[in-house]
Design an enzyme around this catalytic site. Structure first.
Site, PDB file in Angstrom:
ATOM      1  N   ASP A   1     -93.904 114.713 -51.863  1.00 41.66           N
ATOM      2  CA  ASP A   1     -92.484 114.796 -51.540  1.00 41.66           C
ATOM      3  C   ASP A   1     -92.078 116.251 -51.284  1.00 41.66           C
ATOM      4  O   ASP A   1     -92.097 117.067 -52.208  1.00 41.66           O
ATOM      5  CB  ASP A   1     -91.676 114.206 -52.709  1.00 41.66           C
ATOM      6  N   ASP A   2     -91.743 116.559 -50.056  1.00 38.91           N
ATOM      7  CA  ASP A   2     -91.295 117.913 -49.673  1.00 38.91           C
ATOM      8  C   ASP A   2     -92.382 118.977 -49.827  1.00 38.91           C
ATOM      9  O   ASP A   2     -92.074 120.149 -50.056  1.00 38.91           O
ATOM     10  CB  ASP A   2     -90.082 118.375 -50.509  1.00 38.91           C
TER      11      ASP A   2
ATOM     12  N   CYS B   1     -86.471 112.711 -46.013  1.00 39.22           N
ATOM     13  CA  CYS B   1     -87.362 111.688 -46.559  1.00 39.22           C
ATOM     14  C   CYS B   1     -86.988 110.248 -46.236  1.00 39.22           C
ATOM     15  O   CYS B   1     -87.852 109.474 -45.864  1.00 39.22           O
ATOM     16  CB  CYS B   1     -87.581 111.881 -48.044  1.00 39.22           C
TER      17      CYS B   1
ATOM     18  N   HIS C   1     -86.897 104.868 -52.059  1.00 38.93           N
ATOM     19  CA  HIS C   1     -85.892 105.626 -51.297  1.00 38.93           C
ATOM     20  C   HIS C   1     -85.570 105.087 -49.911  1.00 38.93           C
ATOM     21  O   HIS C   1     -85.182 105.846 -49.018  1.00 38.93           O
ATOM     22  CB  HIS C   1     -86.326 107.115 -51.191  1.00 38.93           C
TER      23      HIS C   1
ATOM     24  N   HIS D   1     -91.108 117.808 -55.232  1.00 41.25           N
ATOM     25  CA  HIS D   1     -89.641 117.795 -55.132  1.00 41.25           C
ATOM     26  C   HIS D   1     -89.063 118.200 -56.486  1.00 41.25           C
ATOM     27  O   HIS D   1     -89.652 117.912 -57.521  1.00 41.25           O
ATOM     28  CB  HIS D   1     -89.199 116.374 -54.785  1.00 41.25           C
TER      29      HIS D   1
ATOM     30  N   ASN E   1     -92.017 115.237 -45.360  1.00 41.95           N
ATOM     31  CA  ASN E   1     -91.318 116.142 -44.426  1.00 41.95           C
ATOM     32  C   ASN E   1     -91.631 117.566 -44.872  1.00 41.95           C
ATOM     33  O   ASN E   1     -92.339 117.770 -45.860  1.00 41.95           O
ATOM     34  CB  ASN E   1     -89.804 115.884 -44.412  1.00 41.95           C
TER      35      ASN E   1
END
Ligand SMILES: *[C@@H]1O[C@H](CO)[C@@H](O)[C@H](O)[C@H]1NC(C)=O
Ligand SMILES: *[C@@H]1O[C@H](CO)[C@@H](O)[C@H](O)[C@H]1NC(C)=O
Ligand SMILES: *[C@@H]1O[C@H](CO)[C@@H](O)[C@H](O)[C@H]1NC(C)=O
Ligand SMILES: *[C@@H]1O[C@H](CO)[C@@H](O)[C@H](O)[C@H]1NC(C)=O
Ligand SMILES: *[C@@H]1O[C@H](CO)[C@@H](O)[C@H](O)[C@H]1NC(C)=O
Length: 549
Positions: free
Chosen positions: A43-44, A82, A138, A230, A294
């Protein structure tokens, strides 16, 4: 009497025929020995947060070895946020064609991937796979029907919203001009109050347990969607176990140091999952994907870095959309960097093709399986990034990229130059590689790794052509000003070519406008943050509040 007898005779015959047909179909289905799929999403995670992209500050030996023994994807493009990116992954469609583009879903919002969309786990379940999701969802939590176990996953253990505290498993957000917070970790449909530990470890252990107890008469489709790296909450401090932070004490800035420890835990998770597949004896029948959702986030509270790429999460510049991506499968070329364009929407058809299944029609994703496997030119030539909520849009076409509309300036600079400081010396790269789980996994499957074979590490380094220290005169689109870049020659998006190629600008703008006719507006506009979702109304959990609406 006689008529009835004949009727029963015919019906009896028809039934027997049905049983025979079902048996034939069933036996044939059994015969297909499809590979397992393990899809790991960070995540990120930023471009510059893995060591195979050139920088040794944050060692990621397990991820690197997966890249060296698989295929690293040089031009893996995601959506820059996301929810859109995960929606495109699951449906094989651009997020803007299903109303899932733009600002990420908040827990108090009644929205999800439309039920009319068939999503990736449903395709795999139809093929006879056991389907499991560990970690982040999400893409819709306001209604029970949006949840993973009602959309093709046999099981879900994880967080439903955008992020989760690493130890308390709560998610905080703005509601009714104040802050509210609720538990958001679930085991299928039930809040997982009993869990303890650092969430990355908890997810790793859950993924390992699924692999260990997997019934091998079925193929496995396992998605592991980590929270890491994240932040645990919007604007919250970075979180990692103190001993892991201490092991990163060569990282100069304290925020980046904790971030490095979060990435270390993520990297170890990859090694642990690979080892579990080996011990189960199914590794060599498994296709593994490791991607970020992302680009990284660089802010006063988040320490991801996409340097030297321009921009970050929430922006259409390369730092937001050109992400870490790799694919591992038995029988690929070693030390291999695939340079073709691949978009997150391409995974659905590519993986279905990899397991020998029929491809869906009417999607935006392209099947790139053979192109990647055989190092052929990518058939993908265009990539769109369209966000009607913030108001920007971009198109990549061949070597060029046109950026238009209302980009958020603070997400659109070059960031992360000040994050690379090292106190003393970083760990020896070679030592880290040798000590990693993945190193011994490769030995055990008879593909020992030779440290001299890492040309990939040099080849995937981004070369800004000596211009990476200049941040003035950057082009930002506004009103009628459009920015055109040659992202092959100028991957750092420093030189605006709009005045050099006016005809190309007109053509690309036309293509972009044409694509925008497919846009479904991000909804629901009337109620963005719905107070009926307040966690205090649900025993301080984030629950599907819109079921009864
Ligand atoms: C893949 O193809 C490119 C371009 O043709 C070539 O430069 C590269 O060496 C190839 N890689 C491998 C591992 O064969
Ligand atoms: C551009 O974004 C800013 C900040 O979000 C907003 O105030 C403004 O209305 C937007 N302009 C357009 C034309 O969308
Ligand atoms: C590793 O590769 C180098 C260069 O190709 C070679 O000289 C060396 O013998 C290899 N090492 C092992 C252990 O295979
Ligand atoms: C490692 O690289 C050497 C030359 O650089 C090459 O001869 C050898 O085949 C490579 N080994 C593998 C496993 O790719
Ligand atoms: C309410 O939350 C507590 C934890 O705060 C939990 O122990 C309890 O089981 C929950 N009650 C219900 C009915 O879910």
């Amino acid at each position: 009497m006689c008529k009835q007898f004949i009727f029963h005779l015919i019906m009896g015959f028809v039934c027997t025929l049905c049983v025979v047909i079902v048996l034939i179909v069933y036996l044939n289905a059994e015969k297909v020995d499809r590979p397992n799929i393990v899809f790991i999403i960070a995540d990120d995670l930023g471009w510059n947060d893995v060591s195979f992209h050139g920088l040794d500050q944050i060692p990621t030996p397990n991820i690197d070895l997966l890249a060296y023994s698989g295929v690293a994807l040089d031009r893996y493009y995601t959506h820059c946020i996301c929810t859109p990116s995960r929606s495109a992954l699951l449906t094989g469609k651009y997020a803007h064609t299903i109303g899932m583009q733009g600002y990420p879903l908040v827990n108090s919002e009644d929205r999800g991937i439309p039920k009319t969309e068939k999503i990736m786990p449903q395709y795999f379940k139809d093929l006879g796979y056991a389907t499991h999701l560990v970690g982040k969802w999400h893409v819709g939590i306001s209604r029970t029907e949006f949840l993973p176990t009602l959309r093709g996953f046999d099981s879900h253990f994880g967080h439903r919203g955008g992020y989760i505290d690493y130890y308390e498993y709560t998610l905080e957000e703005d509601l009714d001009s104040s802050k509210v917070s609720g538990m958001c970790l679930y085991r299928n449909l039930t809040p997982a109050w009993d869990v303890e530990g650092y969430i990355t470890d908890v997810y790793t252990e859950t993924a390992k347990a699924i692999i260990e107890s997997h019934d091998e008469t079925k193929p496995l489709y396992l998605m592991v969607a980590h929270n890491a790296p994240h932040s645990g909450n919007d604007g919250a401090l970075m979180q990692a176990p103190p001993e892991d932070v201490r092991s990163m004490r060569h990282v100069e800035l304290p925020g980046r140091r904790i971030y490095a420890a979060m990435v270390k835990k993520l990297d170890e998770s990859v090694g642990d999952i690979l080892e579990a597949l080996l011990l189960k004896g199914i590794l060599e029948k498994t296709i593994i994907i490791f991607v970020t959702d992302n680009g990284g986030m660089t802010s006063s509270s988040s320490y991801g870095s996409n340097f030297p790429l321009r921009g970050m999460k929430m922006s259409p510049f390369e730092g937001g959309v050109r992400g870490v991506g790799l694919l591992w499968a038995p029988g690929l070329l070693p030390d291999y960097l695939w340079k073709g364009y691949i978009h997150v929407a391409d995974w659905l058809p590519t993986l279905l093709s990899a397991v020998g299944a029929k491809l869906p029609e009417g999607i935006d994703g392209l099947d790139l399986w053979n192109h990647i496997k055989l190092n052929k030119t990518s058939p993908r030539n265009n990539i769109f990034e369209i966000d009607d909520y913030t108001g920007y849009a971009s198109i990549i076409s061949g070597d060029f990229k046109l950026v238009t509309g209302n980009v958020t300036i603070k997400y659109s600079h070059h960031k992360g130059r000040d994050l690379v400081g090292v106190i003393g010396t970083e760990h020896s790269y070679e030592d880290n590689i040798r000590k990693s789980k993945m190193y011994s996994v490769l030995e055990k499957i008879g593909r020992p790794f030779n440290i001299t074979n890492i040309s990939l590490k040099t080849n995937s380094k981004i070369n800004c052509k000596g211009k990476d220290n200049e941040d003035n005169d950057l082009c930002y689109p506004h009103n009628d000003k459009l920015c055109l870049f040659n992202i092959k020659e100028d991957p750092c998006e420093k030189i605006d070519l709009a005045e050099v190629y006016p005809d190309l600008v007109i053509k690309l703008e036309k293509d972009l406008k044409m694509e925008m006719t497919r846009l479904i507006p991000r909804y629901p506009i009337p109620v963005f943050r719905d107070t009926r979702s307040a966690p205090r109304l649900f025993n301080y959990t984030w629950a599907p509040f819109a079921d009864s609406l």
